[in-house]
Design a protein around this motif. Structure first.
Motif, PDB file in Angstrom:
ATOM      1  N   TRP A  50       0.728  -1.197  -0.137  1.00 11.73           N
ATOM      2  CA  TRP A  50      -0.140   0.096  -0.001  1.00 11.73           C
ATOM      3  C   TRP A  50       0.650   1.403  -0.034  1.00 11.73           C
ATOM      4  O   TRP A  50       0.349   2.377  -0.424  1.00 11.73           O
ATOM      5  CB  TRP A  50      -0.907   0.013   1.175  1.00 11.73           C
ATOM      6  CG  TRP A  50      -0.312  -0.078   2.402  1.00 11.73           C
ATOM      7  CD1 TRP A  50      -0.007  -1.286   3.151  1.00 11.73           C
ATOM      8  CD2 TRP A  50       0.401   0.876   3.459  1.00 11.73           C
ATOM      9  NE1 TRP A  50       0.636  -1.207   4.220  1.00 11.73           N
ATOM     10  CE2 TRP A  50       0.801   0.323   4.506  1.00 11.73           C
ATOM     11  CE3 TRP A  50       0.448   1.996   3.126  1.00 11.73           C
ATOM     12  CZ2 TRP A  50       1.604   1.085   5.552  1.00 11.73           C
ATOM     13  CZ3 TRP A  50       0.927   2.974   4.337  1.00 11.73           C
ATOM     14  CH2 TRP A  50       1.508   2.384   5.469  1.00 11.73           C
ATOM     15  N   GLU A  52       3.560   2.299  -1.769  1.00 16.53           N
ATOM     16  CA  GLU A  52       3.851   2.859  -3.171  1.00 16.53           C
ATOM     17  C   GLU A  52       2.528   3.719  -3.468  1.00 16.53           C
ATOM     18  O   GLU A  52       2.561   4.835  -4.199  1.00 16.53           O
ATOM     19  CB  GLU A  52       4.318   1.673  -4.213  1.00 16.53           C
ATOM     20  CG  GLU A  52       4.868   2.345  -5.289  1.00 16.53           C
ATOM     21  CD  GLU A  52       3.768   2.395  -6.540  1.00 16.53           C
ATOM     22  OE1 GLU A  52       3.793   3.250  -7.400  1.00 16.53           O
ATOM     23  OE2 GLU A  52       2.668   1.885  -6.435  1.00 16.53           O
ATOM     24  N   GLU A  53       1.388   3.029  -3.603  1.00 18.50           N
ATOM     25  CA  GLU A  53       0.147   3.638  -4.000  1.00 18.50           C
ATOM     26  C   GLU A  53      -0.178   4.957  -3.239  1.00 18.50           C
ATOM     27  O   GLU A  53      -0.396   5.728  -3.822  1.00 18.50           O
ATOM     28  CB  GLU A  53      -0.905   2.522  -3.986  1.00 18.50           C
ATOM     29  CG  GLU A  53      -2.034   2.762  -4.889  1.00 18.50           C
ATOM     30  CD  GLU A  53      -3.058   1.530  -4.856  1.00 18.50           C
ATOM     31  OE1 GLU A  53      -3.938   1.484  -3.902  1.00 18.50           O
ATOM     32  OE2 GLU A  53      -2.706   0.796  -5.794  1.00 18.50           O
ATOM     33  N   ARG A  56       2.062   7.804  -3.948  1.00 12.46           N
ATOM     34  CA  ARG A  56       1.816   8.270  -5.418  1.00 12.46           C
ATOM     35  C   ARG A  56       0.559   9.250  -5.227  1.00 12.46           C
ATOM     36  O   ARG A  56       0.616  10.269  -5.878  1.00 12.46           O
ATOM     37  CB  ARG A  56       1.494   7.186  -6.520  1.00 12.46           C
ATOM     38  CG  ARG A  56       1.409   7.880  -7.847  1.00 12.46           C
ATOM     39  CD  ARG A  56       1.301   6.616  -8.788  1.00 12.46           C
ATOM     40  NE  ARG A  56       1.606   5.344  -8.521  1.00 12.46           N
ATOM     41  CZ  ARG A  56       0.617   4.302  -8.414  1.00 12.46           C
ATOM     42  NH1 ARG A  56      -0.371   4.397  -9.100  1.00 12.46           N
ATOM     43  NH2 ARG A  56       1.172   3.055  -8.200  1.00 12.46           N
ATOM     44  N   TYR A  57      -0.448   8.770  -4.501  1.00 16.22           N
ATOM     45  CA  TYR A  57      -1.493   9.569  -4.413  1.00 16.22           C
ATOM     46  C   TYR A  57      -1.532  10.711  -3.719  1.00 16.22           C
ATOM     47  O   TYR A  57      -2.037  12.143  -4.251  1.00 16.22           O
ATOM     48  CB  TYR A  57      -2.787   8.977  -3.776  1.00 16.22           C
ATOM     49  CG  TYR A  57      -3.097   7.640  -4.754  1.00 16.22           C
ATOM     50  CD1 TYR A  57      -3.041   7.763  -6.001  1.00 16.22           C
ATOM     51  CD2 TYR A  57      -3.914   6.684  -4.148  1.00 16.22           C
ATOM     52  CE1 TYR A  57      -3.194   6.553  -6.893  1.00 16.22           C
ATOM     53  CE2 TYR A  57      -4.350   5.476  -4.846  1.00 16.22           C
ATOM     54  CZ  TYR A  57      -3.813   5.191  -6.412  1.00 16.22           C
ATOM     55  OH  TYR A  57      -4.102   4.245  -6.852  1.00 16.22           O
ATOM     56  N   ALA A 125      -8.891   1.933  -6.519  1.00  8.59           N
ATOM     57  CA  ALA A 125      -7.539   1.565  -6.501  1.00  8.59           C
ATOM     58  C   ALA A 125      -7.134   0.083  -6.131  1.00  8.59           C
ATOM     59  O   ALA A 125      -7.821  -0.464  -5.297  1.00  8.59           O
ATOM     60  CB  ALA A 125      -6.720   2.383  -5.201  1.00  8.59           C
ATOM     61  N   PRO A 126      -6.218  -0.174  -7.014  1.00  9.06           N
ATOM     62  CA  PRO A 126      -5.722  -1.809  -6.615  1.00  9.06           C
ATOM     63  C   PRO A 126      -5.434  -2.317  -5.414  1.00  9.06           C
ATOM     64  O   PRO A 126      -5.946  -3.455  -5.057  1.00  9.06           O
ATOM     65  CB  PRO A 126      -4.475  -1.779  -7.757  1.00  9.06           C
ATOM     66  CG  PRO A 126      -4.492  -0.746  -8.466  1.00  9.06           C
ATOM     67  CD  PRO A 126      -5.215   0.358  -7.923  1.00  9.06           C
ATOM     68  N   VAL A 127      -4.712  -1.520  -4.635  1.00  6.88           N
ATOM     69  CA  VAL A 127      -4.301  -1.986  -3.324  1.00  6.88           C
ATOM     70  C   VAL A 127      -5.108  -1.463  -2.082  1.00  6.88           C
ATOM     71  O   VAL A 127      -5.416  -2.249  -1.370  1.00  6.88           O
ATOM     72  CB  VAL A 127      -2.824  -1.894  -3.189  1.00  6.88           C
ATOM     73  CG1 VAL A 127      -2.488  -2.195  -1.952  1.00  6.88           C
ATOM     74  CG2 VAL A 127      -1.833  -2.434  -4.121  1.00  6.88           C
ATOM     75  N   LEU A 128      -5.202  -0.245  -2.266  1.00  3.34           N
ATOM     76  CA  LEU A 128      -5.950   0.338  -1.176  1.00  3.34           C
ATOM     77  C   LEU A 128      -7.462   0.259  -1.229  1.00  3.34           C
ATOM     78  O   LEU A 128      -8.196   0.465  -0.112  1.00  3.34           O
ATOM     79  CB  LEU A 128      -5.701   2.031  -1.077  1.00  3.34           C
ATOM     80  CG  LEU A 128      -4.246   2.370  -0.685  1.00  3.34           C
ATOM     81  CD1 LEU A 128      -4.052   3.971  -0.972  1.00  3.34           C
ATOM     82  CD2 LEU A 128      -3.831   1.845   0.712  1.00  3.34           C
ATOM     83  N   MET A 132     -11.330   5.827  -6.784  1.00  6.60           N
ATOM     84  CA  MET A 132     -10.499   6.726  -7.547  1.00  6.60           C
ATOM     85  C   MET A 132     -10.985   7.997  -7.778  1.00  6.60           C
ATOM     86  O   MET A 132      -9.916   8.885  -8.184  1.00  6.60           O
ATOM     87  CB  MET A 132     -10.061   5.898  -8.790  1.00  6.60           C
ATOM     88  CG  MET A 132      -9.076   4.581  -8.813  1.00  6.60           C
ATOM     89  SD  MET A 132      -7.529   4.993  -7.793  1.00  6.60           S
ATOM     90  CE  MET A 132      -6.543   5.967  -9.205  1.00  6.60           C
TER      91      MET A 132
END
Length: 192
Positions: A50, A52-53, A56-57, A125-128, A132
């Protein structure tokens, strides 16, 4: 003027939010590096996907909010030499034209951001696993704040009878003046 005071107070809040986002992003990246390299070297297998995601956000939000604050300070990167070399009346027209181009650009960014935010309602979001729309709306909100700050700067210039050619930083003004003098000196030497 009430609008100028309100926008300046709003910008103080936005500065704090952007600073918080950058600080949190730094902490999250530190956790990611610590887990990956330090714990990995110790033979502890751990994963924090989580980070890295989220980093980025947070960076996306910090950039769009920070850009809005910079717009009010009139502190963005600019090539001022052309505006300073031409006669003041032409420089004022160039500077006002630049403001208008900036406004048109951010209006376009605002509408593109709205379109992207609509897609965000249906994406996670793929992980969180957060919608979006929270990420994509940064573009529209940042553009709206930048438009507000640019318009406020123009109102401030008009109402307080400020010179549109003045930059906010005395150091930059000194550098521009020195560059102009060098240009004039070199032009005279070439003519002789």
């Amino acid at each position: 003027m009430l609008l100028i005071k309100f926008v300046d107070k709003l910008n103080k809040v936005m500065e704090c939010l952007a600073g918080f986002a950058l600080a949190l992003m730094t902490a999250v990246v530190f956790v990611q590096v610590f887990v990956r390299f330090v714990l990995g070297e110790l033979g502890i297998q751990a994963s924090v996907p989580w980070t890295e995601e989220l980093a980025r956000y947070l960076m996306i939000w910090a950039i769009f909010i920070g850009a809005a604050v910079v717009a009010r300070r009139v502190d963005s990167l600019a090539v001022e030499i052309l505006i300073q070399v031409v006669p003041p009346s032409a420089g004022k027209i160039l500077k006002l034209t630049a403001y208008l181009f900036v406004l048109v650009f951010y209006v376009c960014i605002f509408f593109v951001g709205l379109e992207m935010a609509q897609f965000g309602f249906s994406e996670k979001a793929p992980v969180l696993k957060v919608p979006m729309v929270y990420v994509y709306s940064a573009m529209s909100i940042g553009a709206a704040l930048t438009i507000l700050n640019t318009v406020t700067s123009l109102i401030d210039i008009y109402v307080n009878k400020k010179d549109i050619l003045d930059t906010s930083d005395e150091e930059i003004n000194a550098e521009v003046e020195a560059a102009i003098e060098d240009y004039k000196k070199n032009r005279k030497e070439i003519a002789v």
